[in-house]
Scaffold this active site. Structure first.
Site, PDB file in Angstrom:
ATOM      1  N   GLY A   1       1.550 -16.596 -43.220  1.00  0.00           N
ATOM      2  CA  GLY A   1       2.462 -15.967 -42.434  1.00  0.00           C
ATOM      3  C   GLY A   1       3.988 -15.239 -42.323  1.00  0.00           C
ATOM      4  N   GLU A   2       4.667 -15.233 -41.840  1.00  0.00           N
ATOM      5  CA  GLU A   2       6.018 -15.859 -41.444  1.00  0.00           C
ATOM      6  C   GLU A   2       6.522 -13.940 -41.871  1.00  0.00           C
ATOM      7  OE1 GLU A   2       7.449 -18.992 -43.718  1.00  0.00           O
ATOM      8  OE2 GLU A   2       5.960 -19.994 -42.307  1.00  0.00           O
ATOM      9  N   GLY A   3       5.567 -12.982 -41.861  1.00  0.00           N
ATOM     10  CA  GLY A   3       5.427 -11.889 -42.970  1.00  0.00           C
ATOM     11  C   GLY A   3       5.483 -11.860 -43.996  1.00  0.00           C
TER      12      GLY A   3
END
Length: 362
Positions: free
Chosen positions: A319-321
């Site tokens: 996640g987190e971009g």
């Protein structure tokens, strides 16, 4: 505020520019189809930029919306409740996968605090000054936001999109830094797709065991009961079972479409915000790309509903971009090829003047 108003503000990309890009592609020395999705992506960039040949992507930026969700108190996340600020701090310090990749790719990162549950003194003023509220409510038993907070969060996203467009950003990689965010996202997607909780419940970026997965299913089921009465009002839906970060991302995505600023989506949280945006303005997904397959079943459901085909499937679930940022070089490669590949020399016309001169006469 009525999110349906965006439907009149968002236009489809210019079809004439796409035709020009397709005709130009037919003249390349590389046969059509030989570059796979790079061809399709180059044409998409041309229409988004209203330029043929396409311009290179030179000023991308990662934008991360941060927030805590009250449902994390129920142990439905792989991280402890109210610890999203630790993700923010680690990203600022350069020690997360996203931060390492952004440094390697020379892409600036912007973090927007929409609803972190921490003392503002723990983070820089530039991050926390945008906070709408401290944490979002437990969506299984209470609203995530008040109506006023939901509108403020959407307006925050709109303002961030305008700032990025005005500063010259030519492509955004969108991500989130949240704890409990996948639970709220799955609830939104299940509500909008008319799906049961078990179909959309995943294990999140940090991973959860079977007991936590069952608790997460129960939370989403309870939240769905609260979501269904407000399905006709996107803003009310975000207030009821969304969160400050999700509402801000929805406003951001819609305004990026208004400003013709392309966005690469990352995981299930971005997909949920995009699905809410699509419900408000059906043309908006024309300006978005799905960067990667995150492994979350709710993301797959949302992308299918929006007809967005992910660029990459590489098993990155952090996640987190991070996964969407890995797609950036692919997008830049498509732009470079579409702009710089030479075209074939035009073939001489058959039956030219010289042939006519040699023909015998009666």
């Amino acid at each position: 505020m009525n999110l349906d108003d965006f439907s009149d503000l968002i236009e489809r990309p210019d079809g004439g520019v796409r035709r020009d890009a397709e005709e130009r592609r037919e003249r390349f020395i590389v046969p059509p189809g030989a570059l796979g999705r790079l061809d399709e992506l180059g044409e998409w960039l041309s229409t988004a930029q209203q330029a043929a040949p396409v311009r290179p992507v030179e000023q991308p930026r990662v934008v991360l919306f941060a927030g805590d969700h009250g449902v994390a108190e129920l142990d439905v996340s792989g991280r402890a409740a109210s610890t999203a600020h630790e993700l923010v701090r680690a990203t600022l310090d350069g020690s997360t996968p996203l931060a390492v990749l952004a440094r390697r790719f020379s892409v600036p990162v912007r973090i927007v605090d929409a609803g972190l549950d921490c003392d503002p003194e723990l983070l820089p003023e530039a991050v926390v000054r945008t906070r709408v509220r401290r944490g979002s409510g437990r969506i299984d038993v209470e609203d995530a936001l008040t109506a006023e907070e939901a509108e403020a969060a959407v307006r925050l996203g709109i303002a961030v999109a305008d700032e990025e467009a005005d500063s010259g950003t030519d492509l955004v990689v969108l991500g989130d830094l949240s704890v409990g965010g996948t639970t709220a996202a799955a609830t939104l997607i299940a509500a909008l797709c008319g799906t049961d909780a078990s179909v959309v419940t995943g294990r999140g970026g940090a991973g959860i065991d079977d007991l936590a997965w069952m608790r997460k299913c129960a939370v989403i089921r309870d939240a769905l009961r609260r979501a269904r009465p407000v399905l006709g009002d996107q803003l009310a839906l975000l207030a009821t079972v969304g969160g400050a970060d999700l509402a801000a991302m929805t406003g951001f995505l819609l305004q990026c479409a208004v400003r013709r600023l392309p966005v690469v989506l990352d995981g299930v949280v971005g997909a949920a915000a995009a699905l809410v945006g699509q419900r408000a303005a059906f043309r908006a997904p024309d300006w978005w790309l799905a960067g990667q397959v995150s492994g979350e079943p709710a993301q797959a459901k949302a992308l299918d509903r929006m007809a967005l085909n992910p660029l990459l499937d590489h098993g990155v679930i952090v996640g987190e971009g991070c996964g969407a940022l890995l797609a950036l070089p692919f997008v830049q490669a498509a732009a470079a090829l579409a702009a710089e590949l030479p075209e074939r020399e035009p073939e001489p016309a058959e039956g030219g003047a010289d042939e006519e001169k040699d023909e015998p006469t009666d």
